[in-house]
Design an enzyme around this catalytic site. Sequence first.
Site, PDB file in Angstrom:
ATOM      1  N   TYR A   1       0.832  -1.205   0.000  1.00  0.00           N
ATOM      2  CA  TYR A   1       0.000   0.000   0.000  1.00  0.00           C
ATOM      3  C   TYR A   1       0.862   1.249   0.000  1.00  0.00           C
ATOM      4  O   TYR A   1       2.073   1.189   0.259  1.00  0.00           O
ATOM      5  CB  TYR A   1      -0.948   0.014   1.208  1.00  0.00           C
ATOM      6  CG  TYR A   1      -0.291   0.402   2.524  1.00  0.00           C
ATOM      7  CD1 TYR A   1       0.557  -0.473   3.193  1.00  0.00           C
ATOM      8  CD2 TYR A   1      -0.496   1.657   3.091  1.00  0.00           C
ATOM      9  CE1 TYR A   1       1.169  -0.114   4.389  1.00  0.00           C
ATOM     10  CE2 TYR A   1       0.103   2.025   4.291  1.00  0.00           C
ATOM     11  CZ  TYR A   1       0.938   1.128   4.933  1.00  0.00           C
ATOM     12  OH  TYR A   1       1.554   1.489   6.106  1.00  0.00           O
TER      13      TYR A   1
ATOM     14  N   LYS B   1       6.552  -1.909   1.947  1.00  0.00           N
ATOM     15  CA  LYS B   1       5.368  -1.285   2.556  1.00  0.00           C
ATOM     16  C   LYS B   1       4.183  -2.248   2.456  1.00  0.00           C
ATOM     17  O   LYS B   1       3.238  -2.057   1.679  1.00  0.00           O
ATOM     18  CB  LYS B   1       5.058   0.067   1.887  1.00  0.00           C
ATOM     19  CG  LYS B   1       4.176   0.965   2.755  1.00  0.00           C
ATOM     20  CD  LYS B   1       4.241   2.388   2.280  1.00  0.00           C
ATOM     21  CE  LYS B   1       3.233   3.284   2.977  1.00  0.00           C
ATOM     22  NZ  LYS B   1       3.383   3.376   4.423  1.00  0.00           N
TER      23      LYS B   1
ATOM     24  N   GLU C   1      13.053   2.883  13.297  1.00  0.00           N
ATOM     25  CA  GLU C   1      12.082   3.908  12.882  1.00  0.00           C
ATOM     26  C   GLU C   1      11.000   3.951  13.953  1.00  0.00           C
ATOM     27  O   GLU C   1      11.228   3.514  15.087  1.00  0.00           O
ATOM     28  CB  GLU C   1      11.525   3.595  11.485  1.00  0.00           C
ATOM     29  CG  GLU C   1      10.844   2.244  11.371  1.00  0.00           C
ATOM     30  CD  GLU C   1      10.222   1.996  10.003  1.00  0.00           C
ATOM     31  OE1 GLU C   1       9.991   2.945   9.248  1.00  0.00           O
ATOM     32  OE2 GLU C   1       9.931   0.811   9.708  1.00  0.00           O
TER      33      GLU C   1
ATOM     34  N   LEU D   1      11.318   1.508   6.662  1.00  0.00           N
ATOM     35  CA  LEU D   1      10.690   1.888   5.403  1.00  0.00           C
ATOM     36  C   LEU D   1      11.455   3.080   4.809  1.00  0.00           C
ATOM     37  O   LEU D   1      11.784   4.019   5.544  1.00  0.00           O
ATOM     38  CB  LEU D   1       9.230   2.302   5.667  1.00  0.00           C
ATOM     39  CG  LEU D   1       8.410   2.523   4.411  1.00  0.00           C
ATOM     40  CD1 LEU D   1       8.036   1.181   3.784  1.00  0.00           C
ATOM     41  CD2 LEU D   1       7.162   3.325   4.725  1.00  0.00           C
TER      42      LEU D   1
HETATM   43  N1  PDD Z   1       3.006   5.405   7.323  1.00  0.00           N
HETATM   44  N2  PDD Z   1       7.722   4.020   8.527  1.00  0.00           N
HETATM   45  C1  PDD Z   1       6.574   3.336   8.605  1.00  0.00           C
HETATM   46  C2  PDD Z   1       6.556   2.015   9.286  1.00  0.00           C
HETATM   47  C3  PDD Z   1       5.397   3.863   8.038  1.00  0.00           C
HETATM   48  O1  PDD Z   1       4.243   3.165   8.097  1.00  0.00           O
HETATM   49  C4  PDD Z   1       5.439   5.140   7.418  1.00  0.00           C
HETATM   50  C5  PDD Z   1       4.230   5.759   6.790  1.00  0.00           C
HETATM   51  C6  PDD Z   1       6.669   5.822   7.358  1.00  0.00           C
HETATM   52  C7  PDD Z   1       6.808   7.147   6.675  1.00  0.00           C
HETATM   53  O2  PDD Z   1       6.742   6.993   5.275  1.00  0.00           O
HETATM   54  P1  PDD Z   1       6.209   8.142   4.304  1.00  0.00           P
HETATM   55  O3  PDD Z   1       7.027   9.343   4.586  1.00  0.00           O
HETATM   56  O4  PDD Z   1       6.449   7.590   2.948  1.00  0.00           O
HETATM   57  O5  PDD Z   1       4.754   8.359   4.606  1.00  0.00           O
HETATM   58  C8  PDD Z   1       7.786   5.232   7.924  1.00  0.00           C
HETATM   59  C9  PDD Z   1       1.817   5.720   6.569  1.00  0.00           C
HETATM   60  C10 PDD Z   1       1.543   7.183   6.468  1.00  0.00           C
HETATM   61  C11 PDD Z   1       0.644   4.920   7.137  1.00  0.00           C
HETATM   62  O6  PDD Z   1       0.832   3.718   7.286  1.00  0.00           O
HETATM   63  O7  PDD Z   1      -0.425   5.466   7.360  1.00  0.00           O
END
Ligand code: PDD
Length: 285
Positions: free
Chosen positions: A32, A149, A182, A206
């Site tokens: 996703y 992801k 993270e 991620l």
């Molecule tokens: N989450 N690390 C994890 C585990 C994440 O699920 C996310 C994002 C990020 C940040 O990634 P990005 O900058 O590409 O949004 C880091 C999304 C927003 C979610 O699951 O809702």
Amino acid sequence: MSIAFLNDIFLPLEQAKISPLDRGFLFGDGIYEVVPSYAGKLLGFNAHLDRMKDGLKGISIQLNWSREKWKSVCDELCIQNGNGNLGLYLQVSRGADNKRYHAFPENVDPTVFCFAFEIGASPSADKSSAKTFSVSTEEDLRWQRCHIKSTALLGNVLHFQHGYDNGDDETILYNDKHELTEAAACNVFIVKNCVISTPPLDNQLLPGITRNLLVDILQKHSNLEIQERIVHMDEVNNADEIWITSSTKEIGPVIKIDGRPVGNGMIGDIWVEAQKLFTQHKYDY
Ligand code: PDD
């Protein structure tokens, strides 16, 4: 009413139905993305699509969609949902077989499901109005492919809930060597003596689009020193500033960690500079 997209059709979200045999439901077998959009303007769209493509390849899902097709679905979702501050959720699962069997099925089309949800306004670099965050910490007990992801987010959910149960907004994670990875749904940066550090990209985290944009913007447009390197939890606990980044938050200033203040317990000056530059340059990509 929220309008969603399911397998080539736009429809009201509550009418979108997926088979219980869908492998996204049975196995969390899917990929996703969450793409932020402000007034119809998508942020980091190409980077999100590149990561989606990598993820699909990484778990061998074949979906022959062009970038233009994704773009038109995203644009239409924005329009149909009022063009406000939206997170566009895009999910591709391996599809619905006629049985439950672990091996990849043959001749089954992936399921594509997208919907839009409201997110906060794009934050301004203003200490007095910025939302602040508090975090818990916990050993990272997820799988060893956190660069994908995946929709299989139970590990992330349990870590996030740990922070939530403590009254916090997030949980910062570390590996068995006490090195920062993270957070449950964000990437993490620390600042010490004006030097910004964040863990290097590997299988433990991620490759966040917000993280990558921020690193690039700071390198190109500021004199701030930024290091992608292993960060020990001792450093996190003694940082002047901690930030959590994600598509729905941009750069979130953390002012409390495990109940203790971060730095002087207030939003830091480097955050102001970073958020200002991010706001200025985020659409350059
Ligand atoms: N989450 N690390 C994890 C585990 C994440 O699920 C996310 C994002 C990020 C940040 O990634 P990005 O900058 O590409 O949004 C880091 C999304 C927003 C979610 O699951 O809702």
